[in-house]
Design an enzyme around this catalytic site. Sequence first.
Site, short mmCIF file in Angstrom:
data_model
loop_
_atom_site.label_atom_id
_atom_site.label_comp_id
_atom_site.label_asym_id
_atom_site.label_seq_id
_atom_site.Cartn_x
_atom_site.Cartn_y
_atom_site.Cartn_z
N ILE A 1 0.87 -1.21 -0.05
CA ILE A 1 0.33 0.05 -0.10
C ILE A 1 1.25 1.30 -0.01
O ILE A 1 0.34 2.77 -0.41
CB ILE A 1 -0.85 0.16 1.13
CG1 ILE A 1 -1.86 1.31 1.22
CG2 ILE A 1 -0.64 0.75 2.61
CD1 ILE A 1 -2.73 1.61 -0.36
N GLY B 1 -5.37 -7.10 0.15
CA GLY B 1 -5.65 -6.05 0.95
C GLY B 1 -4.85 -4.78 0.98
O GLY B 1 -4.33 -4.39 0.05
N GLU B 2 -5.26 -4.61 2.89
CA GLU B 2 -3.90 -3.21 2.56
C GLU B 2 -4.82 -1.30 2.04
O GLU B 2 -4.01 -0.87 2.50
CB GLU B 2 -2.87 -3.63 2.30
CG GLU B 2 -1.80 -4.13 2.65
CD GLU B 2 -0.39 -4.21 2.29
OE1 GLU B 2 0.33 -3.55 1.22
OE2 GLU B 2 0.49 -5.30 2.88
N GLY B 3 -5.25 -1.92 1.05
CA GLY B 3 -6.19 -0.69 0.52
C GLY B 3 -5.43 -1.16 -0.87
O GLY B 3 -5.50 0.17 -1.99
#
Lengths: 361, 361
Positions: A102, A326-328
């Site tokens: 991210i 994930g993580e953005g």
Amino acid sequence: MTSEKISLKQIIDGVQPVDRSWVEKAAERTARLVMPPRALGRLHDVSERICGIQQTLIPSIHRKAFLVMAGDHGIVAEGVSAYPQEVTGEMVKTFINGGAGINILAAQVDAEVVVVDMGIKPQLDLQALNAGDRLIVRKVAGGTANFSRGPAMSEREAEAAVLTGFQIATELFEKGIQILGTGDMGIGNTTPSAAIGAVIVGSSLDEMVGRGTGVDDEGLTRKKDAIRRGIETNRPDPGNGLDVLTKVGGFEIGGIAGCILAGAFHRRPVVIDGFISTAGALLAYTLAPDVTDYLFAGHCSEEPGHRVMLNYLGLRPILDLEMRLGEGTGGALAMGIMDGAVQILKNMATFEEAGVSEKQP
Amino acid sequence: MTSEKISLKQIIDGVQPVDRSWVEKAAERTARLVMPPRALGRLHDVSERICGIQQTLIPSIHRKAFLVMAGDHGIVAEGVSAYPQEVTGEMVKTFINGGAGINILAAQVDAEVVVVDMGIKPQLDLQALNAGDRLIVRKVAGGTANFSRGPAMSEREAEAAVLTGFQIATELFEKGIQILGTGDMGIGNTTPSAAIGAVIVGSSLDEMVGRGTGVDDEGLTRKKDAIRRGIETNRPDPGNGLDVLTKVGGFEIGGIAGCILAGAFHRRPVVIDGFISTAGALLAYTLAPDVTDYLFAGHCSEEPGHRVMLNYLGLRPILDLEMRLGEGTGGALAMGIMDGAVQILKNMATFEEAGVSEKQP
């Protein structure tokens, strides 16, 4: 009213649908741009909805931020993850040090990354970390309980998680952030997310439960079993996201739901990432269905239940690149596309300005 | 050997497959990055192939350019387009003035835009336009002939179109451009592109012919009829792109084929855009099949034959946003994603660097 004092009821009452008249005005501008009608396809849908959210024909999403919500999960005791629980805290440090996915992808779109300890197990040594404003510690508790045996958290904790997410996002908006991305970190968190998805969407566990970071066949069976027991034991109410969060959720997922409510409440676009962020969106949706007007689905994850969740919310993902980090990260890549969409609406010449002939009658 | 002197035969002989050993070394680096195995999905395929093309583990696609190849088409006499032919020249002016879609989206990724008059009908007033190096005039002729009645161009013109594209792209690479996007402008050019697609892929006209900028049902029928007559009259050889170009092609499409050959010859990644660029890729592919190692498909267009072409070439589009503008716009958006992919490979921390625990045994 300061955001610290606002109640969940007041937040929910404050979420209103997007003003369609601005969307229509924006579509009129699109129609005059020097190209065949709506020739940039879904870019126009993105830019026009942002016009509706911001109530303007000169939208801006220049100032961007990601909130990476982190939490730990008691359910890992059931052997549902391929990675040890220590990784949650280790990755929080990695976010602070700028080495995670991210960090790299947010930098590409000039977005800040702020990590929130919503409830990881370890107490981080803040002085040693020298985290500055890259980390906000707002632990609801040091990890959830194992929801296969009882509720993941208390009702009070669930509400605290949502309100914390709302407050932190609100503070970013007050500092001038125009578009927010949600991210997550929490070893084991595809398990509560799948539970949330199965309960709210009403789909089967076979449809909703995937391998997360990469469990083997036995791990996948354990994961489905743990979720099945969790739902049977706790009987969450599918129509009440706060109850679902209490019984089978996670602190970071509640925090994400709060971020999403904050976007809708303050009329800011929010870009959700993958499976965990979308579980947060499902929670928020049960509380205030109009939140979807403010949501953009960054991508469709490889986690098989993600598409089921997005369909339920009526959201079409911008990207589909077989990602599952994930993580953005999916949201960050999508923001680049959204930037392009906004620039097209604002800066492309019209037929008139360009002196280009229009379609033949 | 300067690029002006090189023959098509020499170009074709100079196209070699990408060195897989660099792709494998890059995949080893990906495996050490701090995330579950290949968790960013197709981003890894992109970055590793760029490593293979550039023969390095520290790839760079920082310096970017788009070549927007423009040409006019005699086939418009058959009523195959929704817009008048004047629009080709008018849009060339719009590109020079910076008001078109590709200008906006290329600026988002810091890419130069250079327009090439490969053979539009009007003679542009260069002094009045003050185009500087934003326009290169290399007219093969002032528009093609109507290919429904005979060849679109002579064999000599077809070769000139390809060599011109090769030379112009080569000059950009010699100036330091690290990644090239192809774009197109030419009223009527989905018609020759569909003809090229139908001939080379061997698919039906119903599969390959779409509405382009937006012809109605009658226009679509006229378009299919014109292509059918063109193929019957000219009998292009599906295995020989130069023959296909001669008989049913366009100058800008030949130029795009030349750009693609240049990328492969000089080992630079080339991002193709939509239907017209991919028709150019089909031409280049018949001449030197290894060009696909250097090609990235920016997006999948709404033009229905585009996916058929991409499947034939074995290319998976990066984006799928229902776009159908051309100009290079889909390639420009995709370059933002490719930038992210390269940054991940280069700058994400490894498990070791981050001190993060690896997968449980």
